[in-house]
Design a protein around this motif. Sequence first.
Motif, PDB file in Angstrom:
ATOM      1  N   ALA A  33       0.826  -1.209   0.000  1.00  0.00           N
ATOM      2  CA  ALA A  33       0.000   0.000   0.000  1.00  0.00           C
ATOM      3  C   ALA A  33       0.861   1.260   0.000  1.00  0.00           C
ATOM      4  CB  ALA A  33      -0.924  -0.002   1.212  1.00  0.00           C
ATOM      5  N   ALA A  34       2.008   1.191   0.669  1.00  0.00           N
ATOM      6  CA  ALA A  34       2.916   2.339   0.785  1.00  0.00           C
ATOM      7  C   ALA A  34       2.144   3.627   1.069  1.00  0.00           C
ATOM      8  CB  ALA A  34       3.762   2.467  -0.468  1.00  0.00           C
ATOM      9  N   PRO A  35       1.367   3.641   2.149  1.00  0.00           N
ATOM     10  CA  PRO A  35       0.527   4.812   2.411  1.00  0.00           C
ATOM     11  C   PRO A  35       1.356   6.066   2.697  1.00  0.00           C
ATOM     12  CG  PRO A  35       0.551   3.374   4.321  1.00  0.00           C
ATOM     13  CD  PRO A  35       1.294   2.659   3.216  1.00  0.00           C
ATOM     14  N   GLN A  36       0.911   7.166   2.156  1.00  0.00           N
ATOM     15  CA  GLN A  36       1.533   8.457   2.438  1.00  0.00           C
ATOM     16  C   GLN A  36       0.863   9.113   3.635  1.00  0.00           C
ATOM     17  OE1 GLN A  36       4.312   9.469   0.733  1.00  0.00           O
ATOM     18  NE2 GLN A  36       4.093   7.392  -0.047  1.00  0.00           N
ATOM     19  N   GLY A  37      -0.304   8.628   3.963  1.00  0.00           N
ATOM     20  CA  GLY A  37      -1.064   9.166   5.087  1.00  0.00           C
ATOM     21  C   GLY A  37      -1.433   8.035   6.027  1.00  0.00           C
ATOM     22  N   PRO A  38      -2.556   8.144   6.674  1.00  0.00           N
ATOM     23  CA  PRO A  38      -2.981   7.137   7.653  1.00  0.00           C
ATOM     24  C   PRO A  38      -3.151   5.746   7.048  1.00  0.00           C
ATOM     25  CG  PRO A  38      -4.368   9.080   7.786  1.00  0.00           C
ATOM     26  CD  PRO A  38      -3.513   9.237   6.571  1.00  0.00           C
ATOM     27  N   TRP A  39      -2.846   4.758   7.856  1.00  0.00           N
ATOM     28  CA  TRP A  39      -3.054   3.361   7.496  1.00  0.00           C
ATOM     29  C   TRP A  39      -4.022   2.802   8.520  1.00  0.00           C
ATOM     30  CZ3 TRP A  39      -0.631  -1.729   8.806  1.00  0.00           C
ATOM     31  CH2 TRP A  39      -0.823  -2.668   7.782  1.00  0.00           C
ATOM     32  N   GLU A  40      -5.164   2.309   8.083  1.00  0.00           N
ATOM     33  CA  GLU A  40      -6.195   1.819   8.983  1.00  0.00           C
ATOM     34  C   GLU A  40      -6.086   0.312   9.142  1.00  0.00           C
ATOM     35  OE1 GLU A  40     -10.748   1.597   8.243  1.00  0.00           O
ATOM     36  OE2 GLU A  40     -10.269   3.566   9.083  1.00  0.00           O
ATOM     37  N   VAL A  41      -6.103  -0.128  10.397  1.00  0.00           N
ATOM     38  CA  VAL A  41      -6.129  -1.550  10.715  1.00  0.00           C
ATOM     39  C   VAL A  41      -7.501  -1.829  11.312  1.00  0.00           C
ATOM     40  CG1 VAL A  41      -5.110  -3.397  12.100  1.00  0.00           C
ATOM     41  CG2 VAL A  41      -3.640  -1.636  11.092  1.00  0.00           C
ATOM     42  N   ASP A  42      -8.263  -2.679  10.660  1.00  0.00           N
ATOM     43  CA  ASP A  42      -9.624  -2.995  11.070  1.00  0.00           C
ATOM     44  C   ASP A  42      -9.605  -4.287  11.880  1.00  0.00           C
ATOM     45  OD1 ASP A  42     -12.294  -3.870  11.249  1.00  0.00           O
ATOM     46  OD2 ASP A  42     -12.803  -2.845   9.385  1.00  0.00           O
ATOM     47  N   ALA A  43      -9.995  -4.192  13.145  1.00  0.00           N
ATOM     48  CA  ALA A  43     -10.001  -5.349  14.042  1.00  0.00           C
ATOM     49  C   ALA A  43     -11.408  -5.899  14.245  1.00  0.00           C
ATOM     50  CB  ALA A  43      -9.386  -4.963  15.388  1.00  0.00           C
ATOM     51  N   GLY A  44     -12.332  -5.523  13.399  1.00  0.00           N
ATOM     52  CA  GLY A  44     -13.727  -5.924  13.555  1.00  0.00           C
ATOM     53  C   GLY A  44     -13.974  -7.418  13.531  1.00  0.00           C
ATOM     54  N   ALA A  45     -13.149  -8.172  12.833  1.00  0.00           N
ATOM     55  CA  ALA A  45     -13.336  -9.626  12.750  1.00  0.00           C
ATOM     56  C   ALA A  45     -12.623 -10.376  13.870  1.00  0.00           C
ATOM     57  CB  ALA A  45     -12.822 -10.137  11.402  1.00  0.00           C
ATOM     58  N   LEU A  46     -11.814  -9.679  14.644  1.00  0.00           N
ATOM     59  CA  LEU A  46     -10.982 -10.311  15.669  1.00  0.00           C
ATOM     60  C   LEU A  46     -11.830 -10.958  16.762  1.00  0.00           C
ATOM     61  CD1 LEU A  46      -7.934 -10.567  16.173  1.00  0.00           C
ATOM     62  CD2 LEU A  46      -8.070  -8.463  17.502  1.00  0.00           C
ATOM     63  N   VAL A  47     -11.635 -12.260  16.958  1.00  0.00           N
ATOM     64  CA  VAL A  47     -12.383 -13.009  17.965  1.00  0.00           C
ATOM     65  C   VAL A  47     -11.433 -13.638  18.981  1.00  0.00           C
ATOM     66  CG1 VAL A  47     -13.944 -14.949  18.356  1.00  0.00           C
ATOM     67  CG2 VAL A  47     -14.257 -13.499  16.345  1.00  0.00           C
ATOM     68  N   ALA A  48     -10.392 -14.296  18.500  1.00  0.00           N
ATOM     69  CA  ALA A  48      -9.420 -14.977  19.369  1.00  0.00           C
ATOM     70  C   ALA A  48      -8.088 -14.251  19.264  1.00  0.00           C
ATOM     71  CB  ALA A  48      -9.265 -16.434  18.947  1.00  0.00           C
ATOM     72  N   PHE A  49      -7.558 -13.817  20.400  1.00  0.00           N
ATOM     73  CA  PHE A  49      -6.292 -13.093  20.393  1.00  0.00           C
ATOM     74  C   PHE A  49      -5.650 -13.194  21.766  1.00  0.00           C
ATOM     75  CE2 PHE A  49      -9.794 -10.225  21.220  1.00  0.00           C
ATOM     76  CZ  PHE A  49      -9.408  -9.613  22.409  1.00  0.00           C
ATOM     77  N   ALA A  65       3.943   5.315   9.612  1.00  0.00           N
ATOM     78  CA  ALA A  65       3.983   6.610  10.290  1.00  0.00           C
ATOM     79  C   ALA A  65       2.699   6.904  11.060  1.00  0.00           C
ATOM     80  CB  ALA A  65       4.246   7.711   9.274  1.00  0.00           C
ATOM     81  N   ASP A  66       1.569   6.461  10.535  1.00  0.00           N
ATOM     82  CA  ASP A  66       0.282   6.829  11.111  1.00  0.00           C
ATOM     83  C   ASP A  66      -0.683   5.651  10.996  1.00  0.00           C
ATOM     84  OD1 ASP A  66      -1.838   8.264  12.130  1.00  0.00           O
ATOM     85  OD2 ASP A  66      -2.001   9.637  10.444  1.00  0.00           O
ATOM     86  N   VAL A  67      -0.919   4.951  12.107  1.00  0.00           N
ATOM     87  CA  VAL A  67      -1.794   3.785  12.122  1.00  0.00           C
ATOM     88  C   VAL A  67      -3.006   4.071  12.991  1.00  0.00           C
ATOM     89  CG1 VAL A  67      -2.021   1.358  12.785  1.00  0.00           C
ATOM     90  CG2 VAL A  67       0.116   2.178  11.801  1.00  0.00           C
ATOM     91  N   HIS A  68      -4.190   3.768  12.472  1.00  0.00           N
ATOM     92  CA  HIS A  68      -5.436   3.913  13.225  1.00  0.00           C
ATOM     93  C   HIS A  68      -6.077   2.537  13.355  1.00  0.00           C
ATOM     94  CE1 HIS A  68      -5.452   8.299  12.974  1.00  0.00           C
ATOM     95  NE2 HIS A  68      -4.943   8.123  11.771  1.00  0.00           N
ATOM     96  N   LEU A  69      -6.360   2.125  14.579  1.00  0.00           N
ATOM     97  CA  LEU A  69      -7.041   0.855  14.816  1.00  0.00           C
ATOM     98  C   LEU A  69      -8.532   1.131  14.883  1.00  0.00           C
ATOM     99  CD1 LEU A  69      -6.678  -2.174  15.388  1.00  0.00           C
ATOM    100  CD2 LEU A  69      -6.676  -1.592  17.821  1.00  0.00           C
ATOM    101  N   ARG A  70      -9.292   0.364  14.126  1.00  0.00           N
ATOM    102  CA  ARG A  70     -10.739   0.539  14.065  1.00  0.00           C
ATOM    103  C   ARG A  70     -11.416  -0.735  14.539  1.00  0.00           C
ATOM    104  NH1 ARG A  70     -15.230   0.150  10.803  1.00  0.00           N
ATOM    105  NH2 ARG A  70     -14.362  -1.124   9.163  1.00  0.00           N
ATOM    106  N   ALA A  71     -12.529  -0.578  15.235  1.00  0.00           N
ATOM    107  CA  ALA A  71     -13.394  -1.680  15.660  1.00  0.00           C
ATOM    108  C   ALA A  71     -12.686  -2.676  16.565  1.00  0.00           C
ATOM    109  CB  ALA A  71     -14.006  -2.379  14.438  1.00  0.00           C
ATOM    110  N   ALA A  72     -11.855  -2.182  17.458  1.00  0.00           N
ATOM    111  CA  ALA A  72     -11.156  -3.071  18.396  1.00  0.00           C
ATOM    112  C   ALA A  72     -12.151  -3.645  19.405  1.00  0.00           C
ATOM    113  CB  ALA A  72     -10.064  -2.316  19.131  1.00  0.00           C
ATOM    114  N   PRO A  73     -12.093  -4.953  19.635  1.00  0.00           N
ATOM    115  CA  PRO A  73     -12.977  -5.554  20.635  1.00  0.00           C
ATOM    116  C   PRO A  73     -12.647  -5.019  22.032  1.00  0.00           C
ATOM    117  CG  PRO A  73     -11.787  -7.248  19.394  1.00  0.00           C
ATOM    118  CD  PRO A  73     -11.237  -5.935  18.995  1.00  0.00           C
ATOM    119  N   PRO A  74     -13.643  -4.878  22.896  1.00  0.00           N
ATOM    120  CA  PRO A  74     -13.391  -4.381  24.252  1.00  0.00           C
ATOM    121  C   PRO A  74     -12.337  -5.207  25.002  1.00  0.00           C
ATOM    122  CG  PRO A  74     -15.745  -4.407  23.818  1.00  0.00           C
ATOM    123  CD  PRO A  74     -15.076  -5.079  22.646  1.00  0.00           C
TER     124      PRO A  74
END
Length: 91
Positions: A33-49, A65-74
């Motif tokens: 992806a070589a993002p120049q801006g934010p890189w989003e990591v979607d954790a919405g499917a995460l069940v076992a960790f 440089a810029d990572v945003h975690l989305r939909a992290a399980p509680p």
Amino acid sequence: MTMVDARYLLPERVTLDDAAAVRAQALAALRAAAPQGPWEVDAGALVAFDSSCLALLLELRRAAADVHLRAAPPRLAQLARAYGVEFVVHG
């Protein structure tokens, strides 16, 4: 509002047993992806960790440089708090 340059979807499972494979896949996706801006990591499917997931997220924050975690399980936020790395989930 910040535009997201790239997105990576975490799998359902990120534990010690599969962390190396997920790490390789995530870093390859980041390089591709070589993002120049934010890189989003979607954790919405995460069940076992476990703490391996936190280690992965820390590494991704170092690699991009810029990572945003989305939909992290509680439970992931609770684990991050227990390890003193809540910034990985919330910031």
